[in-house]
Scaffold this active site. Structure first.
Site, PDB file in Angstrom:
ATOM      1  N   PRO A   2       0.805  -1.225   0.000  1.00 38.95           N
ATOM      2  CA  PRO A   2       0.000   0.000   0.000  1.00 38.95           C
ATOM      3  C   PRO A   2       0.838   1.276   0.000  1.00 38.95           C
ATOM      4  O   PRO A   2       1.753   1.417   0.809  1.00 38.95           O
ATOM      5  CB  PRO A   2      -0.823  -0.108   1.290  1.00 38.95           C
ATOM      6  CG  PRO A   2      -0.227  -1.202   2.094  1.00 38.95           C
ATOM      7  CD  PRO A   2       0.652  -2.015   1.219  1.00 38.95           C
ATOM      8  N   GLU A   3       0.536   2.159  -0.919  1.00 37.67           N
ATOM      9  CA  GLU A   3       1.114   3.490  -0.922  1.00 37.67           C
ATOM     10  C   GLU A   3      -0.053   4.471  -0.886  1.00 37.67           C
ATOM     11  O   GLU A   3      -1.188   4.048  -0.641  1.00 37.67           O
ATOM     12  CB  GLU A   3       2.012   3.673  -2.165  1.00 37.67           C
ATOM     13  CG  GLU A   3       3.185   2.690  -2.151  1.00 37.67           C
ATOM     14  CD  GLU A   3       4.154   2.883  -3.312  1.00 37.67           C
ATOM     15  OE1 GLU A   3       4.163   3.955  -3.937  1.00 37.67           O
ATOM     16  OE2 GLU A   3       4.898   1.931  -3.603  1.00 37.67           O
ATOM     17  N   LYS A  59       0.731   7.644   4.117  1.00 40.10           N
ATOM     18  CA  LYS A  59       0.230   6.272   4.181  1.00 40.10           C
ATOM     19  C   LYS A  59      -0.488   5.988   5.502  1.00 40.10           C
ATOM     20  O   LYS A  59      -0.724   4.836   5.836  1.00 40.10           O
ATOM     21  CB  LYS A  59       1.392   5.288   4.001  1.00 40.10           C
ATOM     22  CG  LYS A  59       2.178   5.492   2.706  1.00 40.10           C
ATOM     23  CD  LYS A  59       3.310   4.476   2.598  1.00 40.10           C
ATOM     24  CE  LYS A  59       4.374   4.910   1.629  1.00 40.10           C
ATOM     25  NZ  LYS A  59       5.541   4.002   1.651  1.00 40.10           N
ATOM     26  N   ARG A 261      16.011  -1.841  -2.957  1.00 38.96           N
ATOM     27  CA  ARG A 261      14.710  -2.058  -3.577  1.00 38.96           C
ATOM     28  C   ARG A 261      14.863  -2.165  -5.086  1.00 38.96           C
ATOM     29  O   ARG A 261      15.737  -1.527  -5.682  1.00 38.96           O
ATOM     30  CB  ARG A 261      13.759  -0.877  -3.272  1.00 38.96           C
ATOM     31  CG  ARG A 261      13.664  -0.497  -1.811  1.00 38.96           C
ATOM     32  CD  ARG A 261      12.944  -1.542  -0.983  1.00 38.96           C
ATOM     33  NE  ARG A 261      11.576  -1.736  -1.439  1.00 38.96           N
ATOM     34  CZ  ARG A 261      10.538  -0.986  -1.092  1.00 38.96           C
ATOM     35  NH1 ARG A 261      10.705   0.023  -0.273  1.00 38.96           N
ATOM     36  NH2 ARG A 261       9.334  -1.257  -1.551  1.00 38.96           N
TER      37      ARG A 261
END
Ligand code: ZN
Length: 273
Positions: A2-3, A59, A261
């Protein structure tokens, strides 16, 4: 994962499902998600309270109930708020439950126990580091090209890493930062303060566009996170499209590692500076 878009969709869902509704029963599992409250205080604080407001910042979600009771929530890696009607099975990995006065039940599901659930007076939750230290939120605060320019100014770090710094811009993560940079035709390793005025303007447009497009694309009662092993469709332009043709120029999308990442970009559309 989730962003900002997924959290905003969650906010809209909770608002639609529960605004004005009263919590007739509340339960939480004893787990590391609970912060500043026990399962007993979670229940005591929320039971009998009516939801008055639900806000998002970056967020984070902050629900305000009557009697100055707040519920601060972060979805972590794969948390979700889900609604079930009377008689329906509870979802897997439910960590907290709110039974509403219209026979609906809201579940906070979180498989990996990364995230946060905190209850308490609203002002105290607003002052907590998670909420109070967040940078500018592109969809809720004043966010102009000059605001973005000041966020990037003096930062030699790669622009993608600066975009993901929640203390500077709240809500962009690994996916949305990569998407915004592709839209803006900027290589992700470009030093943040090396962008010229036109590049900053393109990046500003790219950030707003990817956030709004993802919300429009993914809106629904049950969000599926791309890359979780399910068959969730990939709504993104470069994220997890390694080896495929860039939809703009046809060159092959590449993946590199940045700050641990995976980062996806098109070497033709986003040449290294
Ligand atoms: Zn391309």
């Amino acid at each position: 994962m989730p962003e900002l878009p997924e959290v905003e969709i969650t906010r809209r869902n909770l608002e639609r499902w529960a605004l004005g509704r009263r919590v007739v029963e509340a339960q939480a599992e004893v787990c590391r998600l609970l912060e500043g409250c026990t399962a007993a205080t979670f229940r005591k604080r929320l039971r009998g309270r009516a939801l008055e407001d639900i806000e998002r910042r970056g967020k984070y979600l902050l629900a305000t109930f009557d009697g100055d009771v707040g519920l601060l929530c972060h979805l972590g890696m794969n948390g979700r708020w889900l609604r079930r009607h009377a008689g329906e099975h509870a979802p897997q990995h439910a960590r907290a439950v709110l039974h509403l006065d219209d026979d609906q039940t809201l579940f906070y599901a979180n498989a990996r126990l990364l995230g946060r659930l905190a209850t308490g007076p609203v002002d105290r939750l607003r002052a907590s580091p998670g909420w109070s230290s967040l940078g500018v939120d592109p969809l809720r605060d004043r966010f102009t090209p000059s605001v973005l320019r000041s966020v990037l100014a003096g930062r030699r770090a790669p622009v993608k890493n600066v975009l993901m710094d929640q203390h500077r811009i709240a809500g962009l993560g690994n996916i949305q930062a990569a998407e915004a940079l592709w839209l803006a035709r900027i290589h992700p390793t470009t030093p943040a303060d090396a962008l010229d005025r036109r590049e900053v303007e393109r990046l500003h447009r790219g950030i707003l566009r990817t956030l709004r497009d993802t919300i429009a694309e993914s809106e629904g009662d049950e969000i599926e996170y791309v890359g979780e092993g399910g068959d969730a469709p990939n709504p993104f332009r470069v994220y997890q499209h390694e080896g495929e043709a860039c939809s703009r120029c046809g060159d092959t999308v590449m993946r590199i590692r940045m700050a641990g990442r995976s980062t996806f970009f098109c070497p033709s559309c986003q040449p290294e500076a």
